[in-house]
Design a protein around this motif. Structure first.
Motif, short mmCIF file in Angstrom:
data_model
loop_
_atom_site.label_atom_id
_atom_site.label_comp_id
_atom_site.label_asym_id
_atom_site.label_seq_id
_atom_site.Cartn_x
_atom_site.Cartn_y
_atom_site.Cartn_z
N SER A 148 -36.22 -55.14 -76.33
CA SER A 148 -36.84 -55.34 -75.03
C SER A 148 -36.76 -54.09 -74.17
O SER A 148 -37.71 -53.76 -73.45
CB SER A 148 -36.17 -56.51 -74.31
N LEU A 149 -35.64 -53.38 -74.24
CA LEU A 149 -35.50 -52.13 -73.50
C LEU A 149 -36.59 -51.14 -73.93
O LEU A 149 -37.25 -50.54 -73.08
CB LEU A 149 -34.12 -51.54 -73.75
N ALA A 150 -36.76 -50.98 -75.23
CA ALA A 150 -37.76 -50.04 -75.74
C ALA A 150 -39.17 -50.46 -75.36
O ALA A 150 -39.97 -49.64 -74.89
CB ALA A 150 -37.63 -49.92 -77.25
N GLU A 151 -39.49 -51.74 -75.56
CA GLU A 151 -40.84 -52.21 -75.26
C GLU A 151 -41.11 -52.20 -73.76
O GLU A 151 -42.24 -51.91 -73.33
CB GLU A 151 -41.04 -53.62 -75.82
N SER A 152 -40.10 -52.52 -72.95
CA SER A 152 -40.29 -52.56 -71.50
C SER A 152 -40.49 -51.18 -70.90
O SER A 152 -41.01 -51.06 -69.79
CB SER A 152 -39.09 -53.25 -70.84
N LEU A 153 -40.06 -50.14 -71.60
CA LEU A 153 -40.35 -48.79 -71.13
C LEU A 153 -41.85 -48.56 -71.08
O LEU A 153 -42.34 -47.78 -70.26
CB LEU A 153 -39.70 -47.75 -72.04
N VAL A 154 -42.58 -49.26 -71.95
CA VAL A 154 -44.04 -49.12 -71.98
C VAL A 154 -44.66 -49.81 -70.77
O VAL A 154 -45.19 -49.16 -69.87
CB VAL A 154 -44.63 -49.70 -73.28
N ASP A 155 -44.61 -51.16 -70.76
CA ASP A 155 -45.32 -51.88 -69.71
C ASP A 155 -44.57 -51.90 -68.38
O ASP A 155 -45.16 -52.21 -67.34
CB ASP A 155 -45.64 -53.31 -70.15
N GLY A 156 -43.27 -51.56 -68.39
CA GLY A 156 -42.51 -51.57 -67.16
C GLY A 156 -42.31 -50.22 -66.52
O GLY A 156 -41.72 -50.12 -65.44
N TYR A 157 -42.82 -49.13 -67.15
CA TYR A 157 -42.66 -47.82 -66.52
C TYR A 157 -43.73 -46.81 -66.96
O TYR A 157 -44.50 -46.35 -66.12
CB TYR A 157 -41.28 -47.24 -66.81
N ILE A 158 -43.79 -46.52 -68.25
CA ILE A 158 -44.69 -45.46 -68.69
C ILE A 158 -46.15 -45.82 -68.43
O ILE A 158 -46.94 -45.00 -67.95
CB ILE A 158 -44.45 -45.15 -70.19
N ARG A 212 -47.75 -45.46 -77.40
CA ARG A 212 -47.57 -44.32 -78.30
C ARG A 212 -46.88 -43.16 -77.59
O ARG A 212 -46.10 -42.42 -78.21
CB ARG A 212 -48.92 -43.94 -78.90
N LEU A 213 -47.17 -43.02 -76.31
CA LEU A 213 -46.44 -42.02 -75.53
C LEU A 213 -44.95 -42.39 -75.45
O LEU A 213 -44.09 -41.52 -75.54
CB LEU A 213 -47.02 -41.93 -74.12
N ALA A 214 -44.68 -43.68 -75.28
CA ALA A 214 -43.29 -44.13 -75.20
C ALA A 214 -42.54 -43.79 -76.48
O ALA A 214 -41.38 -43.34 -76.42
CB ALA A 214 -43.24 -45.64 -74.95
N SER A 215 -43.16 -44.01 -77.62
CA SER A 215 -42.49 -43.70 -78.88
C SER A 215 -42.20 -42.20 -78.98
O SER A 215 -41.15 -41.79 -79.49
CB SER A 215 -43.35 -44.16 -80.07
N LEU A 216 -43.12 -41.39 -78.47
CA LEU A 216 -42.93 -39.93 -78.47
C LEU A 216 -41.71 -39.54 -77.64
O LEU A 216 -40.83 -38.79 -78.10
CB LEU A 216 -44.18 -39.25 -77.92
N PHE A 217 -41.63 -40.08 -76.42
CA PHE A 217 -40.54 -39.69 -75.53
C PHE A 217 -39.20 -40.30 -75.96
O PHE A 217 -38.15 -39.68 -75.75
CB PHE A 217 -40.88 -40.05 -74.09
N SER A 245 -47.75 -57.18 -83.03
CA SER A 245 -48.36 -56.47 -81.91
C SER A 245 -48.78 -55.06 -82.34
O SER A 245 -48.05 -54.37 -83.05
CB SER A 245 -47.37 -56.37 -80.75
N PHE A 246 -49.95 -54.63 -81.87
CA PHE A 246 -50.43 -53.28 -82.18
C PHE A 246 -49.59 -52.22 -81.47
O PHE A 246 -49.56 -51.07 -81.89
CB PHE A 246 -51.89 -53.12 -81.75
N ASN A 247 -48.95 -52.60 -80.38
CA ASN A 247 -48.24 -51.63 -79.55
C ASN A 247 -46.72 -51.68 -79.67
O ASN A 247 -46.08 -50.64 -79.68
CB ASN A 247 -48.61 -51.85 -78.07
N ALA A 248 -46.15 -52.88 -79.76
CA ALA A 248 -44.70 -53.02 -79.67
C ALA A 248 -43.95 -52.27 -80.76
O ALA A 248 -42.84 -51.78 -80.54
CB ALA A 248 -44.32 -54.50 -79.70
N GLY A 249 -44.54 -52.17 -81.94
CA GLY A 249 -43.85 -51.53 -83.05
C GLY A 249 -43.56 -50.06 -82.83
O GLY A 249 -42.61 -49.52 -83.41
N TYR A 250 -44.34 -49.40 -81.99
CA TYR A 250 -44.14 -47.96 -81.76
C TYR A 250 -42.85 -47.66 -81.00
O TYR A 250 -41.99 -46.92 -81.50
CB TYR A 250 -45.36 -47.37 -81.05
#
Length: 311
Positions: A148-158, A212-217, A245-250
């Motif tokens: 959840s921490l990793a995935e939330s960095l996407v929709d909750g910040y980045i 995908r940006l989240a996975s990079l950072f 999910s197309f996105n969560a795995g990254y």
């Protein structure tokens, strides 16, 4: 309405300051929070067993209502005073991300697991995941918190900052409302499968690049946890398709590689299967990675704003 470079930088600073000072919304501020209002609208309008067409109409109505309401709030505040415009814009951006609350919940989860208090950990983890955690043991609770921490960095910040760079506060608001609609209606079970279809697809599209940006950072931040950037990227390449999910795995595969751990949602997916199970120490390490990833993304965001405003 055009923001100057100084305006945007000040809005960004104030939004982060507001998030740090007041991460929990209660009382009147909770009732007017766009996440709350859009969720209530979505649930009331998107009745179970409704059609895909109805779901698309609900999405358009909820998005339009919020964008228009906050557009006029920004517009009229600009007529009153520039300072009010900055404060209102910062508040809108602040409601679009939630860093301190996320970090607090995840951090407290690690403390509960360290103390062997599974009920405490279950209570906290249930606040940030959809799955039923009542029977989960330590390794799966730790996994859920890290996922959840990793995935939330996407929709909750980045993601909100990504749209803020190009579209300002209303862009960030759009992302937050779109994500809330997915949370309210985007379920796979029969009652919401059709009515939530559009919200789920729209959320996937909005967060496609940020994921995908989240996975990079996250990968670049892996040394904060003693991890390897190279290993993190290899894990992303190999494991990103494990989730439905197309996105969560990254972001999740990036975090699994950064920490060298196995992440698993029982009956749904396993990421980095050959690695060890995570424990409370790995949650602490994941927070270090997340905080460095946030810092790196913020630095890039500032640079992007400087470049765009100089063109």
């Amino acid at each position: 309405m055009l923001y100057t470079l100084f305006d945007l930088l000040l809005v960004l600073f104030l939004a982060h300051l507001m998030d740090f000072i007041y991460p929990y919304h209660t009382g009147p501020l909770f009732l007017i929070h766009p996440v709350h209002t859009s969720y209530v609208m979505a649930v009331k309008l998107g009745k179970p067993f409704s059609s895909k067409a109805k779901g698309a109409i609900v999405w358009i109505l909820v998005i339009s209502a919020h964008i228009l309401a906050y557009f006029f709030l920004i517009y009229f505040s600009s007529l009153i005073h520039r300072a009010l415009l900055i404060v209102i814009s910062a508040y809108i951006l602040k409601t679009s991300f939630s860093l301190r609350l996320l970090f607090d919940i995840v951090g407290k989860t690690s403390v509960c697991l360290k103390n062997g208090d599974l009920e405490c950990a279950r209570f906290l983890v249930q606040q940030i995941v959809r799955r039923d955690v009542k029977k989960l043991q330590e390794q799966h609770l730790a996994s859920a918190a890290i996922e959840s921490l990793a995935e939330s960095l996407v929709d909750g910040y980045i993601s909100p900052l990504f749209l803020f760079i190009f579209l300002g506060p209303l862009g960030a608001l759009f992302q937050r409302v779109a994500n809330t609609l997915d949370s309210a209606l985007g379920y796979k079970d029969p009652p919401f499968r059709d009515v939530g279809w559009f919200s789920a697809r729209a959320d996937t599209a909005v967060n496609y690049v940020p994921a995908r940006l989240a996975s990079l950072f996250i990968a670049l931040a892996s040394p904060a946890a003693g991890g390897s950037i190279g290993v993190a990227f290899k894990t992303i390449k190999k494991e990103h398709g494990r989730t439905e999910s197309f996105n969560a795995g990254y972001p999740m595969s990036a975090m699994a590689g950064a920490l060298g751990v196995r992440l698993e949602k029982i009956g749904c997916y396993t990421i980095n299967n050959s690695a060890r199970w995570p424990g409370w120490q790995d949650i602490v390490r994941a927070l270090k990675v997340a905080k460095l990833a946030v810092f790196l993304w913020l630095a890039v965001s500032l640079g992007a704003i400087l470049v765009i405003k100089s063109i």
